[in-house]
Write a protein that holds these residues in place. Structure first.
Motif, PDB file in Angstrom:
ATOM      1  N   ARG A   1      33.766  32.205  50.131  1.00 26.50           N
ATOM      2  CA  ARG A   1      33.651  33.305  51.093  1.00 26.50           C
ATOM      3  C   ARG A   1      33.827  34.653  50.396  1.00 26.50           C
ATOM      4  O   ARG A   1      33.076  35.586  50.651  1.00 26.50           O
ATOM      5  CB  ARG A   1      34.670  33.151  52.218  1.00 26.50           C
ATOM      6  CG  ARG A   1      34.252  32.179  53.299  1.00 26.50           C
ATOM      7  CD  ARG A   1      35.144  32.279  54.515  1.00 26.50           C
ATOM      8  NE  ARG A   1      36.554  32.045  54.234  1.00 26.50           N
ATOM      9  CZ  ARG A   1      37.137  30.854  54.170  1.00 26.50           C
ATOM     10  NH1 ARG A   1      36.425  29.768  54.403  1.00 26.50           N
ATOM     11  NH2 ARG A   1      38.422  30.731  53.916  1.00 26.50           N
ATOM     12  N   ALA A   2      34.827  34.741  49.520  1.00 16.50           N
ATOM     13  CA  ALA A   2      35.077  36.008  48.817  1.00 16.50           C
ATOM     14  C   ALA A   2      33.873  36.393  47.963  1.00 16.50           C
ATOM     15  O   ALA A   2      33.440  37.551  47.972  1.00 16.50           O
ATOM     16  CB  ALA A   2      36.321  35.882  47.938  1.00 16.50           C
TER      17      ALA A   2
ATOM     18  N   PHE B   1      40.363  34.282  31.236  1.00 13.69           N
ATOM     19  CA  PHE B   1      40.098  34.242  32.666  1.00 13.69           C
ATOM     20  C   PHE B   1      38.871  35.099  32.940  1.00 13.69           C
ATOM     21  O   PHE B   1      38.812  36.261  32.537  1.00 13.69           O
ATOM     22  CB  PHE B   1      41.303  34.732  33.474  1.00 13.69           C
ATOM     23  CG  PHE B   1      42.404  33.728  33.492  1.00 13.69           C
ATOM     24  CD1 PHE B   1      42.458  32.752  34.471  1.00 13.69           C
ATOM     25  CD2 PHE B   1      43.368  33.723  32.497  1.00 13.69           C
ATOM     26  CE1 PHE B   1      43.456  31.792  34.467  1.00 13.69           C
ATOM     27  CE2 PHE B   1      44.369  32.774  32.491  1.00 13.69           C
ATOM     28  CZ  PHE B   1      44.422  31.806  33.476  1.00 13.69           C
ATOM     29  N   LEU B   2      37.885  34.495  33.574  1.00 19.35           N
ATOM     30  CA  LEU B   2      36.688  35.213  33.977  1.00 19.35           C
ATOM     31  C   LEU B   2      36.837  35.626  35.429  1.00 19.35           C
ATOM     32  O   LEU B   2      37.306  34.843  36.257  1.00 19.35           O
ATOM     33  CB  LEU B   2      35.449  34.326  33.855  1.00 19.35           C
ATOM     34  CG  LEU B   2      34.808  34.164  32.495  1.00 19.35           C
ATOM     35  CD1 LEU B   2      33.572  33.277  32.604  1.00 19.35           C
ATOM     36  CD2 LEU B   2      34.439  35.492  31.892  1.00 19.35           C
ATOM     37  N   SER B   3      36.424  36.835  35.710  1.00 23.15           N
ATOM     38  CA  SER B   3      36.330  37.308  37.092  1.00 23.15           C
ATOM     39  C   SER B   3      34.852  37.535  37.345  1.00 23.15           C
ATOM     40  O   SER B   3      34.223  38.372  36.691  1.00 23.15           O
ATOM     41  CB  SER B   3      37.114  38.607  37.279  1.00 23.15           C
ATOM     42  OG  SER B   3      38.484  38.372  37.102  1.00 23.15           O
ATOM     43  N   ALA B   4      34.299  36.768  38.260  1.00 19.02           N
ATOM     44  CA  ALA B   4      32.869  36.830  38.552  1.00 19.02           C
ATOM     45  C   ALA B   4      32.638  37.421  39.931  1.00 19.02           C
ATOM     46  O   ALA B   4      33.301  37.051  40.899  1.00 19.02           O
ATOM     47  CB  ALA B   4      32.254  35.436  38.486  1.00 19.02           C
ATOM     48  N   SER B   5      31.705  38.356  39.979  1.00 17.54           N
ATOM     49  CA  SER B   5      31.209  38.854  41.255  1.00 17.54           C
ATOM     50  C   SER B   5      29.699  38.654  41.223  1.00 17.54           C
ATOM     51  O   SER B   5      29.165  38.153  40.250  1.00 17.54           O
ATOM     52  CB  SER B   5      31.574  40.328  41.447  1.00 17.54           C
ATOM     53  OG  SER B   5      30.828  41.141  40.569  1.00 17.54           O
ATOM     54  N   ARG B   6      29.026  39.075  42.259  1.00 16.73           N
ATOM     55  CA  ARG B   6      27.571  38.876  42.293  1.00 16.73           C
ATOM     56  C   ARG B   6      26.855  39.690  41.220  1.00 16.73           C
ATOM     57  O   ARG B   6      25.736  39.376  40.845  1.00 16.73           O
ATOM     58  CB  ARG B   6      27.032  39.240  43.658  1.00 16.73           C
ATOM     59  CG  ARG B   6      27.557  38.320  44.722  1.00 16.73           C
ATOM     60  CD  ARG B   6      27.184  38.836  46.062  1.00 16.73           C
ATOM     61  NE  ARG B   6      26.479  37.778  46.767  1.00 16.73           N
ATOM     62  CZ  ARG B   6      25.842  37.961  47.883  1.00 16.73           C
ATOM     63  NH1 ARG B   6      25.768  39.151  48.409  1.00 16.73           N
ATOM     64  NH2 ARG B   6      25.260  36.953  48.476  1.00 16.73           N
ATOM     65  N   THR B   7      27.489  40.750  40.711  1.00 18.88           N
ATOM     66  CA  THR B   7      26.814  41.646  39.775  1.00 18.88           C
ATOM     67  C   THR B   7      27.485  41.775  38.421  1.00 18.88           C
ATOM     68  O   THR B   7      26.915  42.375  37.515  1.00 18.88           O
ATOM     69  CB  THR B   7      26.709  43.062  40.369  1.00 18.88           C
ATOM     70  OG1 THR B   7      28.029  43.527  40.660  1.00 18.88           O
ATOM     71  CG2 THR B   7      25.871  43.055  41.636  1.00 18.88           C
TER      72      THR B   7
END
Length: 136
Positions: free
Chosen positions: A30-31, A57-63
């Motif tokens: 959802r996030a 640690f990977l932080s993934a967003s749509r972009t």
């Protein structure tokens, strides 16, 4: 009450993962779908300045993809050049891969210019890497 307990126990035994894992995965989905970030343990291996032979640690967003040595996002966080990284294929870990990678993890074989890089993480997180690095 007994029926509820039996149903709960059967559900927990037949569903893989630790209790609460499904709830966590749904919250992450959802996030991510709402434009937020999902943070998870990974390896980024290769011959680029952002690659390290240790877990990150990977932080993934749509972009965007950001890498940090800890789950605290603000600590030494740096962006990966997601616009330059192209996924060639996603595969399961092989015997020839570094032993430091968990045996159940998946690897994204990628190219950053002329360099090969590997991004390794748990299968439930690989979808976020693939979505972020998907060509636009």
């Amino acid at each position: 009450m007994i029926t509820f307990l039996i149903s709960f126990v059967v559900d927990q035994l037949l569903t893989p993962g630790l209790p609460g894992q499904r709830r966590r995965e749904r919250a992450q989905e959802r996030a991510f779908a709402d434009g937020g970030e999902v943070t998870f343990e990974a390896y980024v291996l290769g011959d680029r300045p952002y690659c390290r032979p240790v877990p990150v640690f990977l932080s993934a967003s749509r972009t965007a993809l950001h890498v940090s040595p800890t789950e605290v996002k603000e600590l030494r966080r740096s962006a990966l050049p997601a616009e330059r990284i192209a996924v060639q294929r996603i595969r399961n870990r092989a015997r020839t891969d570094p032993r430091t990678l968990h045996s159940y993890w998946q690897l994204a074989e990628c190219r950053d210019g002329q360099a090969d890089i590997l991004i390794a993480c748990a299968p439930e997180h690989m979808r976020y890497v693939a979505e972020t690095l998907r060509p636009t």
